[in-house]
Scaffold this active site. Structure first.
Site, PDB file in Angstrom:
ATOM      1  N   CYS A 134      19.889 -31.726 -69.056  1.00  0.00           N
ATOM      2  CA  CYS A 134      20.707 -32.912 -68.766  1.00  0.00           C
ATOM      3  C   CYS A 134      19.815 -33.867 -67.973  1.00  0.00           C
ATOM      4  O   CYS A 134      18.603 -33.745 -68.006  1.00  0.00           O
ATOM      5  CB  CYS A 134      21.983 -32.543 -68.014  1.00  0.00           C
ATOM      6  N   ARG A 135      20.397 -34.809 -67.261  1.00  0.00           N
ATOM      7  CA  ARG A 135      19.576 -35.779 -66.528  1.00  0.00           C
ATOM      8  C   ARG A 135      18.904 -35.132 -65.314  1.00  0.00           C
ATOM      9  O   ARG A 135      17.710 -35.274 -65.111  1.00  0.00           O
ATOM     10  CB  ARG A 135      20.425 -36.975 -66.085  1.00  0.00           C
TER      11      ARG A 135
END
Length: 101
Positions: free
Chosen positions: A68-69
């Site tokens: 994810c980020r």
């Protein structure tokens, strides 16, 4: 809320696995607009919110690395997969932010 206890893979470890063509599936759990802005080549996009409905796309025979980020959503995805019987699952430490840094 219970603490997440997902094992992690470092950027260096993942790059070594990819370079060696290890049997790894990268699952990006961000939203489609985030994915379009940049992602790890070859990653499968399955946003966290719909992951429970697309489990058949996750390969139980491979090591699964969730991205994810920053590492938050991938840890949640890891817990979800582990609760559903996926055991060779890890979260990318620092997420895509660290990958691109």
């Amino acid at each position: 809320m219970r603490e997440m206890s997902c094992p992690q893979v470092t950027i260096r470890e993942l790059k070594q696995k990819l370079f060696a063509y290890d049997d790894v599936q990268i699952v990006d759990v961000r939203e489609i607009d985030e994915y379009r802005e940049g992602h790890i080549e070859g990653a499968t996009l399955i946003p966290l919110g719909i992951l429970p409905y697309r489990l058949e796309e996750v390969d139980r025979n491979k090591e699964v690395v969730l991205v994810c980020r920053s590492g938050n959503r991938s840890s949640q995805a890891c817990e979800l997969l582990r609760e559903r019987g996926f055991y060779n699952v890890r979260s990318l430490q620092g997420g895509l932010s660290s990958w691109t840094a």
